[in-house]
Enzyme design. Structure first.
Site, PDB file in Angstrom:
ATOM      1  N   LYS A 103     -10.060  -2.859  11.187  1.00 23.41           N
ATOM      2  CA  LYS A 103      -9.751  -2.303  12.503  1.00 23.41           C
ATOM      3  C   LYS A 103     -11.007  -1.760  13.204  1.00 23.41           C
ATOM      4  CE  LYS A 103      -5.103  -1.075  10.925  1.00 23.41           C
ATOM      5  NZ  LYS A 103      -3.945  -0.211  11.021  1.00 23.41           N
ATOM      6  N   GLY A 136     -22.102  24.926 -53.207  1.00 24.79           N
ATOM      7  CA  GLY A 136     -23.014  24.712 -54.334  1.00 24.79           C
ATOM      8  C   GLY A 136     -22.354  23.791 -55.342  1.00 24.79           C
ATOM      9  N   GLY A 152       0.799  -1.210   0.000  1.00 25.28           N
ATOM     10  CA  GLY A 152       0.000   0.000   0.000  1.00 25.28           C
ATOM     11  C   GLY A 152       0.832   1.260   0.000  1.00 25.28           C
ATOM     12  N   SER A 208     -18.167  21.525 -51.304  1.00 26.20           N
ATOM     13  CA  SER A 208     -18.472  21.077 -49.934  1.00 26.20           C
ATOM     14  C   SER A 208     -19.863  20.453 -49.855  1.00 26.20           C
ATOM     15  CB  SER A 208     -18.316  22.212 -48.923  1.00 26.20           C
ATOM     16  OG  SER A 208     -18.964  23.388 -49.329  1.00 26.20           O
ATOM     17  N   GLY A 219     -21.085  28.939 -60.023  1.00 22.93           N
ATOM     18  CA  GLY A 219     -20.607  30.318 -60.079  1.00 22.93           C
ATOM     19  C   GLY A 219     -19.861  30.749 -58.834  1.00 22.93           C
TER      20      GLY A 219
END
Lengths: 266, 641
Positions: free
Chosen positions: B161, B466, B108, B540, B471
């Site tokens: 404990k 587009g 530990g 796109s 254009g």
């Protein structure tokens, strides 16, 4: 897969890792049950071959039946056997009368170190198990030893997911422990399953047998009527006597075995 | 073959009571909370200690002038007994009435975290020990966190404990609430929380009289309720090549099947080469009947029907379910090195049997296991956990840890030492790209407002989308010229121009188009941040891609749909592309053989049909003027008037 299949597969994996990752390896063969099983596993891992030398460190104190067994099996299995010894210490009359820990250190540990140095081995495969003893319970599968072959048990490398330490500084070496996860009972059940030959000393005669084999002066027998592998398995399923109870060198002091192992003992 | 080797017989009567592998349990927790004592007690209560062990330890304790210490069963090293702490993990066996166990006692002390991990990584379930008096401490949390990271899901908590707090239920409930809250926050539901006094044995093997208010099982009872690990045969086949043997005429490919199954006749594909071959045989040794199939966990050797080049580190799988391959890996890493892990450092990464040289390209976050807070940082200190991105020199075959733990975990080696471990996160292609998010942005000393005031207009992106021939480029170039003449900071990013440089490595497959738009979007936003008006001219075609560009900075993004219809575009066909596309000379041509997804709600729909170029340009300029100009008031404020 049952538990023996799983143990076997894991040990084979470890042996193959050692063979692949290390340049010069050898397997220690003490003629005892564990190293006989280990040798068997090596033959399985490499499809009938043992592709590295098998080392036996002769203390000249071994029980005669063991040496006889060694020579017979080595011949039958065509093993690349190398026998070494600490000639100097033997000539100087080393023996258990000089202290058991001293004797073990000189004849086994130093004898092994001399063999390693002579052949330049960087990996030594040893058949120790975690359940044998407290310090072995803390061992790694790939356990580094420094230039003096010492074990730094206070700073061991991490080892998890079966990724073992396979990189190490020149002059140091690794101990590889393929049987670490096996118990004494597993070993005997595997011996039974695979029908692996064993030295006769393990089987009871006149109410006594050896549970652990070492040098004649320091190895005692235990009271037992188990004269077959099946009877040994039955005996181990109920016994509360520890396996190394017959080994005198462990008991010289509280940390006798720890000191032996830190110094390079198996 | 010798008589010894051939005298084999397989005994079918291997005793059934041992046929199950022992369950591996790890006991963890903060230093001195009583892990080893608990383990020593369990061993004693289950009769696992050899005869004379307790008497021997009594002697050892007497010699030291101390009361009997159960922990000495596990703490076998002199240094451990002297210091009263566990240094290294130990493994000891015992049996309950239900099944055999291997119990792993893990240290530990923070110093020995590497040993704790070494023990915990092989366990199927865990007991987390917490001192009732001290409560939850740093290593209680760290161990809980690491158990979860290592993939352990079954955790019982022993509040130890209890004798020191007079078996107080109130105190127990307090500690229980604290640890349960923490474990829940990392996604762990403890199976049981058990009040325990390891020293006296209360609630260890049987339910204690001291805690009548506790209704759950003892520690041993809780162990027996853990589920054994499930075999990995149900997952996809992963067979990492460990070695290739040529001891005789056979060329045997050796390795352990990490998951799934294989059988003679299966076609294997080997990563990273992609080479394929069929399994000819599964080799065995001894008198074992030759195998026709094998599954997860088995160490096997196979031969192939073709002599393809295969080496250690390759991963065989079935074709339909191959592992991922990428140069980059994002992983959650626990760091055990003496020095820190750093961005730019190079390590050897070991994943199954493969070794890769990797660089740390990013530390995305450092996780504080105390409060689970995230921190930025360029270093990961010893014993810390972080999300790290590695880049390999060659592609790394892997799975995410969730999909397949065996191919989803790795260790890092620096020099001669294993210095850390990692579990691989699920990587989407986006995450893989956004790997530089670790970079701490340095704030500009010139802000957007100041730039806008100096320029007299804001920066931003005017995104024209587009069909080809709509254009876009014509309009964009004229808008650029006119704004420039007005003294504006303006530029155009145009499809064909960008593709000769920035995106010169990309083609026109869907994934390349996605990447093309992503890059343009990022560049456009950089220009916009510099205060410029950026007019972009890209078909796109995919809505999702445009939305991603918008998402970079929605306030500065203006989507302009140039709406010219397909018939008109095809009639114009300024570059002769429609003709080629119709003739089948161009694949994936938008509008012909690939979809165009029109914007649903563009900032402006710009019609060109029936209009002159000048009219369309004027329409767009009007929009830009509205959207980007500063008002007189803003300008006045800016100059402090």
């Amino acid at each position: 897969m049952n538990d023996l299949d799983a143990l076997e597969a894991q040990s084979i994996y470890i042996l193959r890792e050692a063979f692949n990752r290390l340049d010069k390896i050898a397997m220690l063969w003490s003629i005892g049950k564990d190293s006989n099983v280990m040798l068997w596993l090596a033959r399985k891992a490499f499809f009938g071959h043992v592709p590295f030398p098998v080392l036996h460190v002769d203390t000249h104190n071994k029980i005669p039946e063991m040496i006889e067994f060694r020579d017979r099996v080595a011949k039958e299995w065509n093993l690349p056997l190398i026998v070494g010894e600490n000639t100097e210490a033997l000539a100087a009359g080393m023996g258990p009368h000089k202290g058991r820990v001293e004797c073990c250190t000189a004849l086994k540990t130093e004898g092994l170190k001399a063999l390693l140095a002579q052949h330049g081995f960087t990996g030594v495969i040893a058949g120790i198990r975690r359940d044998e003893e407290g310090t072995r319970a803390k061992e790694r599968v790939f356990s580094p030893r420094n230039q003096s072959a010492e074990w730094d048990f206070k700073d061991q490398p991490p080892e998890f997911w079966d990724q073992f330490k396979t990189d190490f500084a020149p002059g140091t070496h690794l101990r590889i422990h393929p049987l670490l996860a096996w118990s004494e009972l597993d070993v005997w059940r595997y011996i039974e399953r695979e029908n692996i030959p064993m030295v006769d000393l393990y089987f009871a005669k006149n109410g006594k047998r050896y549970r652990s084999l070492g040098c004649a002066p320091c190895t005692g027998s235990v009271a037992s009527t188990a004269s077959t592998v099946a009877e040994i398995i039955e005996e181990l399923e109920t016994t509360k006597i520890s396996e190394r109870s017959g080994r005198a060198q462990d008991k010289e002091s509280e940390d006798a075995f720890e000191r032996l192992r830190a110094g390079g003992y198996m | 073959m010798s008589s010894i080797a051939t005298a084999l017989k397989v005994n079918p009567e291997v005793s059934v009571s041992h046929s199950a592998s022992p369950m591996k349990i790890v006991v963890v927790g903060h230093v001195d909370h009583g892990k080893s004592t608990l383990v020593g007690r369990i061993l004693n209560e289950t009769g696992a200690l050899p005869e004379g062990k307790v008497e021997y330890l009594k002697e050892v304790c007497d010699k030291r002038g101390m009361p009997f210490e159960w922990a000495f069963v596990m703490d076998a090293l002199q240094a451990e007994r002297d210091q009263g702490i566990t240094i290294d993990t130990a493994q000891i066996r015992f049996r309950s009435e239900a099944r055999p166990y291997v119990i792993i006692d893990a240290p530990g002390h923070k110093e020995f975290l590497k040993n704790m991990v070494s023990g915990a990584a092989s366990a199927e379930a865990a007991v987390l020990v917490i001192d009732a008096h001290e409560g939850v401490q740093e290593q209680s949390r760290r161990h809980g966190y690491l158990l979860h990271l290592l993939g352990l899901r079954q955790i019982a908590v022993a509040v130890n404990k209890m004798d020191l707090v007079d078996f107080s239920q109130a105190r127990f409930e307090e500690v229980k609430a604290e640890i349960v809250a923490y474990l829940n926050s990392i996604g762990v539901e403890p199976t049981y929380v058990i009040p325990v006094a390891a020293r006296s044995g209360a609630n260890i093997a049987s339910v204690a009289a001291e805690t009548p208010w506790y209704k759950g099982p003892s520690v041993l009872g809780a162990l027996d309720l853990f589920e054994p690990a499930k075999p990995l045969t149900d997952l996809a086949l992963r067979f990492p090549v460990q070695d290739v043997y040529k001891f005789d005429e056979r060329r045997i490919i050796a390795g352990r099947i990490e998951s799934g199954r294989l059988k003679v006749g299966d076609t294997l594909v080997f990563a990273p080469s992609g080479k394929m071959a069929k399994i000819a045989t599964i080799e065995t040794w001894g008198n074992v009947a030759s195998a026709v199939s094998a599954g997860a966990g088995q160490s096997v050797g196979i031969t192939l029907d073709e002599q393809i080049f295969v080496e250690r580190g390759n991963v065989a799988s079935l074709e339909l379910h191959a592992p991922n391959q990428s140069h980059d890996l994002k992983a959650r890493v626990f760091w055990l090195g003496k020095g820190p892990l750093k961005v730019g450092s190079r390590y050897k990464l070991k994943l199954a049997t493969a070794e890769h040289v990797v660089d740390v390209v990013a530390i995305e976050r450092v996780i504080d296991v105390e409060d689970l807070a995230n921190h930025q940082g360029s270093e990961v200190a010893r014993n810390a956990v972080a999300e790290v991105v590695f880049r390999g020199k060659s592609p790394i075959a892997h799975d995410s840890f969730i999909d397949n733990p065996r191919l989803g975990r790795f260790v890092l080696v620096e020099g001669y030492d294993i210095v850390g471990g990692g579990v691989i996160a699920e990587a989407s292609s986006d995450e893989a790209r956004n790997r530089s998010t670790h970079v701490t942005e340095v704030p500009h000393k010139v802000d957007a407002e100041t730039r806008a005031i100096a320029n007299g207009h804001r920066g931003g992106v005017v995104w024209l989308t587009g069909l080809s021939g709509a254009g876009k480029s014509t309009i964009a170039m004229e808008v650029e010229r006119q704004l420039f003449l007005k003294g504006w900071q303006v530029t155009v990013l145009d499809g064909d121009n960008v593709r000769t440089g920035l995106c010169g490595d990309l083609g026109f497959s869907d994934s390349d188009r996605v990447e093309n738009i992503r890059r343009v979007g990022e560049v456009a936003h950089l220009f916009a941040e510099a205060g410029m008006v950026v007019v972009t001219s890209f078909i796109s075609p995919f809505r999702a891609d445009r939305e991603k560009v918008r998402a970079i900075n929605p306030d500065a993004f203006h989507e302009i749909h140039v709406t010219t219809g397909l018939d008109e575009c095809e009639r114009r066909d300024p570059k002769g592309l429609y003709k080629k596309a119709r003739a089948g000379e161009i694949n994936d041509f938008t509008g012909v053989s690939s979809a165009y997804e029109a914007p649903a709600l563009p900032e402006l729909a710009l019609a060109t049909e029936g209009k002159s170029v000048d009219e369309s340009v004027a329409d767009l300029l009007r929009y830009i003027d509205n959207a980007f100009s500063l008002s007189a008031r803003e300008q006045a404020n800016g100059w402090g008037l």
